[in-house]
Motif scaffolding. Structure first.
Motif, PDB file in Angstrom:
ATOM      1  N   THR A 104       0.826  -1.219   0.000  1.00  0.00           N
ATOM      2  CA  THR A 104       0.000   0.000   0.000  1.00  0.00           C
ATOM      3  C   THR A 104       0.859   1.266   0.000  1.00  0.00           C
ATOM      4  O   THR A 104       0.378   2.330  -0.338  1.00  0.00           O
ATOM      5  N   ASP A 107       1.222   3.373  -3.230  1.00  0.00           N
ATOM      6  CA  ASP A 107       0.052   4.025  -3.839  1.00  0.00           C
ATOM      7  C   ASP A 107      -0.033   5.502  -3.465  1.00  0.00           C
ATOM      8  O   ASP A 107       0.185   5.863  -2.309  1.00  0.00           O
ATOM      9  N   ARG A 109      -2.414   8.989  -3.041  1.00  0.00           N
ATOM     10  CA  ARG A 109      -3.732   9.100  -2.409  1.00  0.00           C
ATOM     11  C   ARG A 109      -4.858   8.918  -3.422  1.00  0.00           C
ATOM     12  O   ARG A 109      -5.989   8.657  -3.060  1.00  0.00           O
ATOM     13  N   ASP A 110      -4.540   9.056  -4.731  1.00  0.00           N
ATOM     14  CA  ASP A 110      -5.574   8.842  -5.749  1.00  0.00           C
ATOM     15  C   ASP A 110      -5.592   7.395  -6.241  1.00  0.00           C
ATOM     16  O   ASP A 110      -6.255   7.082  -7.223  1.00  0.00           O
ATOM     17  N   GLY A 111      -4.798   6.532  -5.585  1.00  0.00           N
ATOM     18  CA  GLY A 111      -4.834   5.121  -5.938  1.00  0.00           C
ATOM     19  C   GLY A 111      -3.925   4.753  -7.103  1.00  0.00           C
ATOM     20  O   GLY A 111      -3.984   3.639  -7.614  1.00  0.00           O
ATOM     21  N   GLN A 112      -3.064   5.684  -7.512  1.00  0.00           N
ATOM     22  CA  GLN A 112      -2.134   5.386  -8.600  1.00  0.00           C
ATOM     23  C   GLN A 112      -0.933   4.654  -8.003  1.00  0.00           C
ATOM     24  O   GLN A 112      -0.408   5.070  -6.964  1.00  0.00           O
ATOM     25  N   GLN A 113      -0.486   3.543  -8.640  1.00  0.00           N
ATOM     26  CA  GLN A 113       0.629   2.797  -8.068  1.00  0.00           C
ATOM     27  C   GLN A 113       1.963   3.270  -8.658  1.00  0.00           C
ATOM     28  O   GLN A 113       2.127   3.301  -9.872  1.00  0.00           O
TER      29      GLN A 113
END
Ligand code: HEC
Ligand code: HEC
Length: 150
Positions: A104, A107, A109-113
Motif C-alpha cells: 500500500t 500508492d 492518495r488517488d490510488g495510482q501505483q
C-alpha cells in the motif's frame, strides 16, 4: 430602514467581537497540556525511555500501522537519505532482517501505483511510532480484535 439595519449589524458585530474568547485564555479548563494558557509554553515532558530493539509487536486491529519495536534516534529522513528505507525497502529488507514496507505504501492518495515509495508515505513516523513504558494519558478499555491475538 437602512439606518436600522446598520445599527443592528453594528450591534451584532461589536457584540460578537467583545464576547469572543482570546486565544490565550483556557477559561480555567485543563487539557492534556495542563492549564497553561495557549500563548505560554508549558514545561517540556520528560524524555521517555524507548525500550531496546526487540521483535515485532502484536497488532491490535486490522490496518493498524505496526508500532516500531526498536529505537530510531538518529535515523534521519530528509532529502538526501532515508534511514528507514535502508532496512525496510523491498531492495534491502532481506539483508536487514526487517519487514518490507507494505504494498500500500507505493500508492498515491488517488490510488495510482508508483514504482517507489509514495511521497505520502515518505515520513514514516507520521503513522509508525516507537513505544515507551508510559502512563496512559487517558483511560481506555480498548480490546484487541480476536483474530490478531494469540
Ligand atoms: C538497521 C535496520 C533498521 C532501520 C534503520 C529501521 N528499522 Fe524498523 N525494523 C528493523 C527490524 C530488524 C525490525 C524487526 C522485524 C521483526 O523482528 O519482525 C523492524 C521493525 C519495524 C517495524 C514493525 C514491523 C511489524 O511488522 O511489526 C516498523 C513499523 C518499523 N521497523 C519502522 C521503522 C521506521 C519508521 C524506521 C525509521 C525511523 C525504521 N524502522 C528503521 C530494522 C530497521
Ligand atoms: C500514512 C500512514 C503511513 C505512513 C506515512 C507509513 N506507513 Fe507503514 N503502514 C501504515 C499502515 C496503515 C500499515 C498497515 C496496513 C498496510 O499494510 O497498509 C503499514 C504497514 C507497514 C509495515 C508492515 C508491512 C507488512 O507487510 O506487515 C511496515 C514494515 C511499514 N509500514 C513501514 C513503513 C515505513 C518504513 C514507512 C516510511 C517509508 C512507512 N511505513 C510509512 C501506515 C503508514
Amino acid at each position: 430602514m437602512k439606518k436600522l439595519l446598520a445599527i443592528i449589524l453594528g450591534c451584532i458585530l461589536t457584540g460578537g467581537f467583545l464576547s469572543l474568547p482570546t486565544l490565550a485564555d483556557t477559561g480555567g479548563l485543563s487539557s492534556l497540556r495542563g492549564t497553561t494558557d495557549l500563548d505560554s509554553v508549558p514545561n517540556a515532558e520528560e524524555m521517555k525511555r524507548v525500550p531496546k530493539d526487540r521483535i515485532a509487536i502484536e497488532r491490535d486491529y486490522l490496518h493498524q500501522p505496526p508500532v516500531i519495536p526498536h529505537q530510531v534516534r538518529g535515523y534521519n529522513v530528509n532529502l538526501k537519505g532515508h534511514k528507514c528505507l535502508s532496512c525496510h525497502s523491498w531492495k534491502n529488507y532481506k539483508k536487514a532482517g526487517a519487514t518490507k514496507i507494505s504494498l500500500t505504501h507505493f500508492d498515491t492518495r488517488d490510488g495510482q501505483q508508483l514504482s517507489d515509495v509514495s511521497p505520502s508515505r515518505y515520513f514514516c513516523d507520521q503513522c509508525h511510532v516507537t513505544q515507551a513504558d508510559a502512563k496512559p494519558l487517558v483511560k481506555s478499555d480498548f480490546k484487541s480484535v480476536d483474530a490478531l491475538t494469540h
